[in-house]
Design an enzyme around this catalytic site. Structure first.
Site, PDB file in Angstrom:
ATOM      1  N   CYS A  91      10.762  -6.640   6.721  1.00  0.00           N
ATOM      2  CA  CYS A  91      10.941  -5.488   7.622  1.00  0.00           C
ATOM      3  C   CYS A  91      10.383  -5.891   8.990  1.00  0.00           C
ATOM      4  O   CYS A  91       9.726  -6.926   9.113  1.00  0.00           O
ATOM      5  CB  CYS A  91      10.198  -4.263   7.064  1.00  0.00           C
ATOM      6  SG  CYS A  91       8.432  -4.216   7.468  1.00  0.00           S
TER       7      CYS A  91
ATOM      8  N   HIS B 213       2.317  -4.083   2.830  1.00  0.00           N
ATOM      9  CA  HIS B 213       3.549  -4.718   2.365  1.00  0.00           C
ATOM     10  C   HIS B 213       3.193  -6.097   1.796  1.00  0.00           C
ATOM     11  O   HIS B 213       2.163  -6.683   2.161  1.00  0.00           O
ATOM     12  CB  HIS B 213       4.536  -4.869   3.524  1.00  0.00           C
ATOM     13  CG  HIS B 213       5.216  -3.585   3.914  1.00  0.00           C
ATOM     14  ND1 HIS B 213       6.434  -3.540   4.549  1.00  0.00           N
ATOM     15  CD2 HIS B 213       4.839  -2.286   3.738  1.00  0.00           C
ATOM     16  CE1 HIS B 213       6.783  -2.280   4.761  1.00  0.00           C
ATOM     17  NE2 HIS B 213       5.833  -1.499   4.292  1.00  0.00           N
TER      18      HIS B 213
ATOM     19  N   GLU C 108       4.283  -9.119   2.326  1.00  0.00           N
ATOM     20  CA  GLU C 108       4.087 -10.231   3.271  1.00  0.00           C
ATOM     21  C   GLU C 108       2.752 -10.101   4.010  1.00  0.00           C
ATOM     22  O   GLU C 108       2.073 -11.096   4.270  1.00  0.00           O
ATOM     23  CB  GLU C 108       5.224 -10.282   4.299  1.00  0.00           C
ATOM     24  CG  GLU C 108       6.604 -10.534   3.709  1.00  0.00           C
ATOM     25  CD  GLU C 108       7.375  -9.241   3.441  1.00  0.00           C
ATOM     26  OE1 GLU C 108       6.751  -8.239   3.025  1.00  0.00           O
ATOM     27  OE2 GLU C 108       8.595  -9.238   3.638  1.00  0.00           O
TER      28      GLU C 108
ATOM     29  N   CYS D 139       6.640  -6.812   9.031  1.00  0.00           N
ATOM     30  CA  CYS D 139       6.309  -8.091   8.392  1.00  0.00           C
ATOM     31  C   CYS D 139       6.887  -9.268   9.173  1.00  0.00           C
ATOM     32  O   CYS D 139       6.255 -10.324   9.274  1.00  0.00           O
ATOM     33  CB  CYS D 139       6.803  -8.094   6.953  1.00  0.00           C
ATOM     34  SG  CYS D 139       5.952  -6.832   5.963  1.00  0.00           S
TER      35      CYS D 139
END
Lengths: 171, 171
Positions: free
Chosen positions: A98, A68, A70, A101
């Site tokens: 999410c 992801h 991040e 993260c």
């Protein structure tokens, strides 16, 4: 009171700079999506007014469900600053993190988060952030995954050894 | 009913094999700790009765706050199987996953989790898993981090583009 003051002081970037870093995060979300590297998410990490880590979602192109925006930005910032502690950094992410993260942000000790889209916005275009957050609120035996505990005694012995270890690096 | 049946059938490993994989996860937790690579956590991912990914915590040695055992094992399994979808895999972890790793398990579509220590056990030796889980239950403005929303309209445009994109790879 002290804690509130500390939190306020940390947010010392002028609005214009905040928007400029967020525009970069949004730009990254577009770059990754357009190049078919993954979902429409971008993030930047800022330290002392300069970008020290960037990322966009690359889940499908890297075959890595943890890639992801991040997570990639945190890993890059830590690499660039040679530390596992980003306590002096701020993250700008094109979408509310999410749970993976968000927890990574906690583990990295980043105290300030700027986000643009919300997890409801992500839900509306088919991402499961909201579902995963809801799962976390359920007791372990009510979740849509099967959890089984095994060999607790054996594993706890290792935890005891950690507690007694004199040369450990805590984090 | 169907769903429950599906979940039960997936847990097809005999108890002895389950314990053998968990012993390997515990062994990894010890290896990483003893070599001072990170905290006392290990994980293995199993597909069709064989290990396809392994990991132990390497946060402090790699300067990577995301280098938890489960994350490393998931990345290795995905790499080895050339996929971002581990729906046919099971994870054995020496400790109940932290929120970062649990969400990673959801993103990777792993449906079955065996764990040994609990998050309370981790809390008792000084890890923050429990604190982070508690933070998730609070409204965004009550957490120990500062969250600010910025430029939602600009970011939402990218989400709209994603929704309309015809050649996207969903995950």
């Amino acid at each position: 009171m002290e804690f509130f003051k500390l939190k306020k002081e940390k947010n010392s970037l002028p609005q214009q700079e905040q928007e400029s870093f967020m525009k970069r995060a949004i730009e990254l979300s577009e770059v990754g999506m357009e190049s078919n590297e993954g979902g429409p998410f971008g993030a930047v990490i800022v330290n002392n007014g300069r970008i020290v880590g960037e990322g966009f979602n690359q889940v499908t192109s890297l075959n890595d469900p943890t890639a992801h925006a991040e997570i990639i930005a945190i890993r890059e910032a830590c690499h660039n600053l040679s530390t596992f502690d980003l306590a002096d950094c701020i993250i700008f992410t094109s979408c509310e993190p999410c749970p993976m993260c968000l927890a990574a942000i906690y583990w990295a000790n980043i105290d300030e988060i700027f986000y643009a889209n919300t997890k409801e916005d992500a839900n509306n275009i088919g991402f499961r952030d909201y579902f995963i957050y809801n799962e976390f609120n359920k007791p372990i035996n009510k979740r849509k995954k099967k959890f089984t505990q095994l060999l607790n005694k054996e594993a706890k012995q290792v935890f005891c050894n950690w507690a007694l270890k004199t040369d450990k690096v805590e984090y």
